[in-house]
Design an enzyme around this catalytic site. Structure first.
Site, PDB file in Angstrom:
ATOM      1  N   LYS A  19      99.080 -35.093  53.043  1.00 28.05           N
ATOM      2  CA  LYS A  19     100.317 -34.701  52.487  1.00 28.05           C
ATOM      3  C   LYS A  19     100.834 -33.466  53.506  1.00 28.05           C
ATOM      4  CE  LYS A  19     102.191 -37.100  48.768  1.00 28.05           C
ATOM      5  NZ  LYS A  19     100.977 -37.598  47.752  1.00 28.05           N
ATOM      6  N   PHE A  23      97.368 -39.371  39.566  1.00 24.37           N
ATOM      7  CA  PHE A  23      97.460 -40.603  40.551  1.00 24.37           C
ATOM      8  C   PHE A  23      96.596 -40.367  41.822  1.00 24.37           C
ATOM      9  CE2 PHE A  23      99.992 -41.799  44.356  1.00 24.37           C
ATOM     10  CZ  PHE A  23      99.972 -43.177  44.302  1.00 24.37           C
ATOM     11  N   ASP A  68      91.254 -33.934  43.934  1.00 23.31           N
ATOM     12  CA  ASP A  68      92.030 -34.616  44.825  1.00 23.31           C
ATOM     13  C   ASP A  68      93.242 -33.568  45.186  1.00 23.31           C
ATOM     14  OD1 ASP A  68      94.391 -35.883  45.632  1.00 23.31           O
ATOM     15  OD2 ASP A  68      94.237 -37.833  44.391  1.00 23.31           O
TER      16      ASP A  68
HETATM   17  C1  LIG Z   1     100.439 -38.915  47.559  1.00 26.35           C
HETATM   18  C2  LIG Z   1      98.976 -38.785  46.791  1.00 26.35           C
HETATM   19  C3  LIG Z   1      98.117 -39.579  46.963  1.00 26.35           C
HETATM   20  C4  LIG Z   1      98.216 -40.779  48.047  1.00 26.35           C
HETATM   21  O1  LIG Z   1      98.441 -40.505  49.319  1.00 26.35           O
HETATM   22  P1  LIG Z   1      99.120 -41.658  50.320  1.00 26.35           P
HETATM   23  O2  LIG Z   1      99.046 -40.921  51.773  1.00 26.35           O
HETATM   24  O3  LIG Z   1     100.382 -41.898  50.003  1.00 26.35           O
HETATM   25  O4  LIG Z   1      98.076 -42.473  50.501  1.00 26.35           O
HETATM   26  C5  LIG Z   1      96.957 -39.528  46.203  1.00 26.35           C
HETATM   27  N1  LIG Z   1      96.791 -38.547  45.412  1.00 26.35           N
HETATM   28  C6  LIG Z   1      97.750 -37.699  45.133  1.00 26.35           C
HETATM   29  C7  LIG Z   1      97.319 -36.696  44.331  1.00 26.35           C
HETATM   30  C8  LIG Z   1      98.820 -37.861  45.832  1.00 26.35           C
HETATM   31  O5  LIG Z   1      99.847 -36.880  45.364  1.00 26.35           O
END
Ligand SMILES: *Cc1c(COP(=O)(O)O)cnc(C)c1O
Length: 386
Positions: free
Chosen positions: A244, A129, A215
């Site tokens: 986050k 994701f 990521d």
């Molecule tokens: C939450 C998340 C995103 C997206 O971040 P947003 O601040 O919601 O745009 C992208 N990659 C990972 C792995 C995530 O957990």
């Protein structure tokens, strides 16, 4: 309490929360909940950590916004703090995780362009994701995230996660410029790759001149027991994105680079009005200071193991449990059937949890949680499973 004035992006929401402190939040009826989700891995230091709150308040009294037309000492300090704790060399600040990934994707594409590749392609992994913007939803393999939003971007290939052979099969493909991967898949159900997976990806990238993009939006900022998950190994990514937990609740993101990825973005290539705004940067530095002062990474390792032991006992005779997985305080309990109803059942018992990938109970507790609070989480979660 609901309103018609919001676009219904999030469906029915049962709780209205009004206040938080440490590992607890309260609703409009003043009912108290133990929070084992921390705003989806955001409030790692707990709700309204006094040091972070004070830093934000002081910054709000001093200077809230100037744009990136001017130097900002708080922005420079946050970048230096972030490079120091990550071992990365340069930072671009964004306002969210998806935007941090957008920066990473743009860097990878321009890296390809500079090598004369007309259609640069980035490998991403099944069940990964990466966000909800057009480029990041294209990078996300899950068809549910993409459905209805065609035409998508070109230049992404999805391969199976934790499968080196699948990557090796693309060696020598002249269009590939990067691999983008989460060290632990969060939304995908707390999927942890084999121990040698990430180091092997690093080698494959080096051999082929590809960029390794990690990521760490969910895994970063102490969540896995290191400040960033790759620090469990002996390598660096070329690009790392995080968000986050980075601001403990202030909306911030960052794309960090190293080596050959440092100078690809030049003046005029990328930007953000708010990115690296003084409030955001004050929060970032306060979070890093607090993590160091409170030895957060050590605590995460200890509490992660404590949770694992506790759940091992509590789940021993539960026939619904297919698997238990954890890395630090990313905890997943996979059941043998979809279990979205458990979120509400837990809330009724005063506990906030999440269910992801259909059948995985996901716990992302504040990194400052106590063992007594962990015991409560284990007891309530176990009581919901047969
Ligand atoms: C939450 C998340 C995103 C997206 O971040 P947003 O601040 O919601 O745009 C992208 N990659 C990972 C792995 C995530 O957990």
């Amino acid at each position: 309490m609901t309103t018609q004035a919001l676009i219904n992006a999030y469906g029915e929401r049962a709780l209205t929360l009004v206040k938080g402190a440490g590992c607890y939040v309260w609703d409009t009826e003043d009912k108290k909940y133990l929070d084992a989700l921390a705003g989806i891995a955001v409030c790692g230091l707990g709700h309204c950590h006094p040091h972070v709150t004070t830093a934000i308040k002081n910054q709000a009294d001093t200077l809230m916004h100037t744009s990136n037309l001017y130097n900002l000492s708080v922005q420079q300090k946050a970048a230096e703090d972030l490079c120091r704790v990550s071992g990365m060399e340069k930072v671009f600040f964004s306002n969210s995780g998806a935007e941090a990934n957008e920066a990473a994707i743009k860097i990878a594409r321009k890296y390809g362009c500079e090598k004369g590749i007309a259609t640069p392609t980035i490998i991403t992994l099944d069940h990964g994701f990466h966000g909800r913007t057009m480029a990041t939803l294209t990078a996300t393999a899950n068809p549910k995230v993409k459905h209805g939003f065609s035409p998508l971007l070109e230049g992404f290939i999805h391969l199976p996660f934790d499968d080196i052979n699948a990557i090796n099969a693309l060696e020598g493909d002249p269009d590939i410029v990067a691999i983008m991967v989460e060290p632990v898949q969060g939304e995908g159900g707390i999927q942890i790759p084999a121990d040698d997976y990430l180091p092997t990806l690093r080698n494959i990238c080096d051999k082929n001149g590809w960029l390794l993009i990690l990521d760490e939006i969910q895994t970063g900022n102490g969540r896995t027991g290191h400040h960033f998950a790759y620090q469990a190994y002996d390598f660096y990514p070329d690009i790392m994105t995080t968000a986050k937990g980075l601001g403990n609740g202030l909306p911030v993101g960052a794309c960090l680079t190293r080596g050959k990825a440092n100078t690809i973005i030049q003046p005029g290539n990328h930007g953000s009005t708010y990115g690296g705004n003084p409030m955001a940067c004050a929060a970032i530095s306060a979070v890093i200071e607090t993590m160091e002062q409170e030895n957060i990474c050590e605590k995460v390792n200890a509490l992660g193991n404590y949770f694992a032991k506790g759940f091992e006992t509590a789940l021993a005779n539960k026939s619904q449990v297919k698997a238990f997985r954890h890395k630090g305080l990313m905890i997943g309990i996979e059941l043998d059937q979809p279990c979205p109803e458990l979120v509400q059942q837990a809330a009724e018992k005063g506990l906030l949890i999440n269910v992801t990938a259909g059948s995985v109970i996901r716990l992302l507790p504040p990194l400052i949680m106590t063992e007594a609070q962990a015991d409560q989480v284990i007891e309530i979660v176990a009581s919901l499973i047969h």
